[in-house]
Design a protein around this motif. Structure first.
Motif, PDB file in Angstrom:
ATOM      1  N   LYS A  30       0.853  -1.179   0.000  1.00  0.00           N
ATOM      2  CA  LYS A  30       0.000   0.000   0.000  1.00  0.00           C
ATOM      3  C   LYS A  30       0.897   1.239   0.000  1.00  0.00           C
ATOM      4  N   GLY A  31       0.965   1.901  -1.134  1.00  0.00           N
ATOM      5  CA  GLY A  31       1.757   3.113  -1.245  1.00  0.00           C
ATOM      6  C   GLY A  31       3.228   2.867  -1.496  1.00  0.00           C
ATOM      7  N   TYR A  56      -6.921   0.736   5.006  1.00  0.00           N
ATOM      8  CA  TYR A  56      -7.783   1.914   4.912  1.00  0.00           C
ATOM      9  C   TYR A  56      -7.220   3.162   5.596  1.00  0.00           C
ATOM     10  N   LYS A  58      -4.553   6.064   7.187  1.00  0.00           N
ATOM     11  CA  LYS A  58      -3.320   6.763   6.868  1.00  0.00           C
ATOM     12  C   LYS A  58      -2.303   6.338   7.924  1.00  0.00           C
ATOM     13  N   SER A  64       7.229   7.502   2.008  1.00  0.00           N
ATOM     14  CA  SER A  64       6.151   7.275   1.042  1.00  0.00           C
ATOM     15  C   SER A  64       6.386   8.155  -0.181  1.00  0.00           C
ATOM     16  N   PHE A  81      -2.261  10.500  -4.856  1.00  0.00           N
ATOM     17  CA  PHE A  81      -2.824   9.177  -4.567  1.00  0.00           C
ATOM     18  C   PHE A  81      -1.816   8.033  -4.531  1.00  0.00           C
ATOM     19  N   ARG A  83       0.535   7.169  -2.718  1.00  0.00           N
ATOM     20  CA  ARG A  83       0.836   6.565  -1.414  1.00  0.00           C
ATOM     21  C   ARG A  83      -0.360   5.850  -0.793  1.00  0.00           C
ATOM     22  N   ASP A  84      -1.518   5.934  -1.461  1.00  0.00           N
ATOM     23  CA  ASP A  84      -2.704   5.258  -0.922  1.00  0.00           C
ATOM     24  C   ASP A  84      -3.058   3.998  -1.700  1.00  0.00           C
TER      25      ASP A  84
END
Ligand SMILES: O=P(O)(O)OC[C@H]1O[C@@H](O)[C@H](O)[C@@H](O)[C@@H]1O
Length: 311
Positions: A30-31, A56, A58, A64, A81, A83-84
């Motif tokens: 994720k990221g 979900y 942060k 990142s 986006f 990093r998400d």
């Protein structure tokens, strides 16, 4: 305070590079975030003890990636986006004949990214874990046959330090910068008159400054740990330094006492946008080397004089 990291080490969304001798690097898909980098068992990266590394939330810390936009924008959250999103593992981790470990991650545009930024793109992010260095290479591709796009990018790096009031930056003298905490609309651009930026004011006020045209080699010195962090980079001209001071309001994903233990540096193209023509690619590299000075600094003279002979 208990750490709450729901993604476990045996989770396929976590990749671990292990060089032996307790030198490791942990990356979450994720990221494509580096959440831990250990050199002989010593952690080099700050990650808040209350970060929830699930799909979900942060998280506060790590390294990142900022893309395609720096800071707040109307189409999504702060810093873009990249990093998400869930990245894919393209290759590795694989160990070469020198014992260094290589890994490459990949991200491409999809319906979600196009809903906020309507361009095709590819990102290839490679990491090499060496004995005391972490090398990264980011390739951003514009595969479109006809459409140019503009973007900003950076590495949002929470440098872990033992005491933020004893951290120095070398290599800033003469550079133009903006002080985001105190922008004078008539004179927004300032010039740094000394080489070193320190946080010796007991960190009451936040520091949030963007430097332009930074040299390709810079040092961060953590006096408390007798440590030099040497950064060598290419195609990352800007640097944002952020240190939240004691006067900041509560940050959701951080215990406020933790502000003493990190300095955030964003190296990249964060102020001016980069233009990428059709069918072309843009390559940036960064090497972070940690140099540990075993002898304590001399009692007399300035601390930085001691490092001058070594750097
Ligand atoms: O909370 P985020 O999105 O990780 O960003 C934290 C900080 O990132 C820094 O790069 C900025 O200079 C700060 O102004 C900002 O608050």
């Amino acid at each position: 305070m208990q750490t709450h990291h729901p993604i476990r080490n045996d989770d396929p969304r976590v990749i671990r590079m292990d060089r032996g001798n307790y030198t490791t690097c942990t990356i979450i898909l994720k990221g494509a975030a580096v959440t831990s980098w250990m050199i002989e068992g010593a952690e080099q990266i700050f990650l808040s003890r209350i970060s929830k590394l699930d799909d979900y939330s942060k998280y506060r810390g790590g390294i990142s990636l900022i893309f395609p936009h720096y800071e707040s924008w109307i189409y999504g959250r702060n810093h873009g986006f990249a990093r998400d999103l869930m990245w894919s593992l393209q290759s590795g981790p694989i160990t070469d004949k020198n014992g260094d470990v290589h890994l490459t991650l990949f991200l491409t545009s999809n319906c979600f990214t196009k809903s906020s930024w309507n361009y095709d793109f590819e990102m290839h992010y490679s990491l090499i874990l060496k004995s005391s260095e972490l090398e990264t290479k980011l390739i951003i591709v514009n595969p479109s046959p006809s459409i140019t796009f503009e973007f900003q990018f950076g590495q949002h790096w929470y440098v872990k330090v033992k005491d933020v009031t004893k951290v120095f930056f070398q290599g800033l003298k003469g550079l133009t910068y903006i002080d985001k905490m105190n922008v004078n609309p008539n004179i927004p651009f300032l010039v740094r008159t000394n080489d070193v930026l320190t946080f010796t004011d007991d960190n009451k006020e936040s520091i949030d400054q963007v430097y332009f045209d930074t040299p390709d080699e810079l040092n961060i010195i953590s006096e408390e740990e007798n440590k030099i962090i040497k950064i060598t980079k290419a195609n990352m001209p800007d640097l944002n330094i952020w240190v939240p001071g004691k006067k900041i309001p509560k940050i959701n994903d951080l215990d406020l006492d933790e502000c003493a233990y990190f300095v955030v540096t964003d190296f990249g193209q964060i102020y001016h946008t980069k233009v990428l023509p059709p069918m072309s690619r843009f390559v940036t590299t960064q090497t972070i080397e940690v140099i540990k000075i075993r002898t304590p600094p001399p009692k007399h003279g300035h601390f930085l004089d001691y490092f001058e002979d070594i750097c």
